[in-house]
Write a protein that holds these residues in place. Structure first.
Motif, PDB file in Angstrom:
ATOM      1  N   ASP A   1       0.839  -1.196   0.000  1.00  0.00           N
ATOM      2  CA  ASP A   1       0.000   0.000   0.000  1.00  0.00           C
ATOM      3  C   ASP A   1       0.877   1.251   0.000  1.00  0.00           C
ATOM      4  O   ASP A   1       2.103   1.177  -0.077  1.00  0.00           O
ATOM      5  CB  ASP A   1      -0.960  -0.010   1.192  1.00  0.00           C
TER       6      ASP A   1
ATOM      7  N   ALA B   1      -0.971   6.391  -6.404  1.00  0.00           N
ATOM      8  CA  ALA B   1      -1.607   6.383  -5.082  1.00  0.00           C
ATOM      9  C   ALA B   1      -2.813   7.320  -5.109  1.00  0.00           C
ATOM     10  O   ALA B   1      -3.772   7.146  -4.363  1.00  0.00           O
ATOM     11  CB  ALA B   1      -0.611   6.831  -4.012  1.00  0.00           C
TER      12      ALA B   1
ATOM     13  N   PRO C   1     -10.069   3.242 -10.280  1.00  0.00           N
ATOM     14  CA  PRO C   1      -9.475   2.778  -9.027  1.00  0.00           C
ATOM     15  C   PRO C   1      -8.193   1.972  -9.239  1.00  0.00           C
ATOM     16  O   PRO C   1      -8.092   1.178 -10.180  1.00  0.00           O
ATOM     17  CB  PRO C   1     -10.583   1.895  -8.428  1.00  0.00           C
ATOM     18  N   TRP C   2      -7.224   2.194  -8.372  1.00  0.00           N
ATOM     19  CA  TRP C   2      -5.946   1.477  -8.412  1.00  0.00           C
ATOM     20  C   TRP C   2      -6.187  -0.030  -8.374  1.00  0.00           C
ATOM     21  O   TRP C   2      -6.996  -0.520  -7.596  1.00  0.00           O
ATOM     22  CB  TRP C   2      -5.100   1.920  -7.224  1.00  0.00           C
ATOM     23  N   GLN C   3      -5.520  -0.741  -9.251  1.00  0.00           N
ATOM     24  CA  GLN C   3      -5.585  -2.200  -9.363  1.00  0.00           C
ATOM     25  C   GLN C   3      -6.970  -2.717  -9.760  1.00  0.00           C
ATOM     26  O   GLN C   3      -7.303  -3.872  -9.513  1.00  0.00           O
ATOM     27  CB  GLN C   3      -5.114  -2.871  -8.067  1.00  0.00           C
TER      28      GLN C   3
ATOM     29  N   ASP D   1      -5.054   7.350  -7.216  1.00  0.00           N
ATOM     30  CA  ASP D   1      -6.244   6.585  -7.610  1.00  0.00           C
ATOM     31  C   ASP D   1      -6.803   5.719  -6.486  1.00  0.00           C
ATOM     32  O   ASP D   1      -7.777   4.984  -6.693  1.00  0.00           O
ATOM     33  CB  ASP D   1      -5.937   5.739  -8.853  1.00  0.00           C
ATOM     34  N   THR D   2      -6.200   5.790  -5.299  1.00  0.00           N
ATOM     35  CA  THR D   2      -6.742   5.089  -4.126  1.00  0.00           C
ATOM     36  C   THR D   2      -7.543   6.031  -3.228  1.00  0.00           C
ATOM     37  O   THR D   2      -8.136   5.587  -2.241  1.00  0.00           O
ATOM     38  CB  THR D   2      -5.614   4.459  -3.277  1.00  0.00           C
TER      39      THR D   2
ATOM     40  N   GLY E   1      -7.270   6.162   3.035  1.00  0.00           N
ATOM     41  CA  GLY E   1      -8.004   6.670   1.878  1.00  0.00           C
ATOM     42  C   GLY E   1      -7.889   8.158   1.644  1.00  0.00           C
ATOM     43  O   GLY E   1      -8.482   8.702   0.703  1.00  0.00           O
TER      44      GLY E   1
END
Length: 242
Positions: A75, A135, A163-165, A137-138, A109
């Motif tokens: 993270d 990051a 969103p990330w991933q 996008d998280t 967040g």
């Protein structure tokens, strides 16, 4: 010839001879900026000093090098120990001649304001440009974070608008990127990256043209061959006139 397009190419440090060839080839063809990482299979970590030095020496055509500052995978929470490493890595990148650094810090967040402010101050002390990486996008409230990053004098954000991933591309995130461009009003450069291909890049270039935006397109896999070498024809296609 880049036709005014800002193409940013993500490069994995790998073999130094190939790294030098990749950067000189792509910059000669008009790529304007390179993001240097190690361990791209982990989302990109801080490269070695030897790789940064090699990359800087291989730049041509006034291209720029930005260096990933991310000591550990996982993270984007920055512990005290990680923070100390990032400070040292920013200094290392500056002393090696990099033009900028790429990092992110998130907590529950939200933008980790204290860590981000301090790391930006270190980077600016050395005259480095700053990109806040994906990051972004998280974050649960990216528009609020965008305002804060602008106030902190961050120069760029890297985003897919998704969103990330999530497995979605920057083209899937077009509406959100459109919102970022409108909201930021050219106060910060929006670097669009994630799943960019030779076929869908035109959509991103068109969005930039529509806004006369301070924006760039970030690519990796679509401009590399299977052996990790830069595909010159791919670079040419991305930078050709639409």
């Amino acid at each position: 010839m880049n036709n005014g397009k800002i193409l940013e190419v993500c490069i994995n440090e790998g073999d130094l001879k190939q790294l030098a060839n990749n950067i000189s080839t792509a910059s000669n063809l008009g790529a304007r900026r390179f993001e240097l990482c190690s361990n791209l299979h982990l989302g990109g970590l801080t490269p070695s000093l030897s790789a940064i030095d090699c990359a800087v020496k291989s730049l041509t055509n006034s291209a720029e090098l930005v260096v990933m500052v991310r000591p550990e995978a996982g993270d984007f929470i920055v512990s005290a120990e990680c923070y100390e490493l990032m400070e040292k890595q920013i200094t290392m990148a500056a002393n090696a001649g990099a033009h900028g650094v790429v990092f992110g810090a998130v907590k529950r967040g939200e933008l980790d304001l204290d860590v981000t402010r301090s790391l930006v101050a270190t980077a600016k002390h050395y005259g480095l440009m700053v990109t806040f990486h994906r990051a972004f996008d998280t974050l649960t409230n990216p528009l609020s974070a965008l305002d804060k990053l602008i106030s902190l004098r961050v120069d760029r954000i890297l985003t897919a608008g998704t969103p990330w991933q999530s497995g979605q591309s920057a083209v899937d995130g077009l509406n959100q990127i459109n919102t970022y461009l409108a909201h930021s009003a050219n106060q910060i450069e929006i670097v669009m990256g994630g799943g960019v291909t030779l076929d869908n890049a035109a959509t991103l270039w068109q969005l930039i043209n529509n806004y006369s935006a301070k924006a760039a397109v970030h690519v990796h896999s679509c401009v590399h061959n299977e052996n990790g070498a830069i595909n010159a024809e791919a670079i040419k296609k991305l930078l050709s006139k639409d």
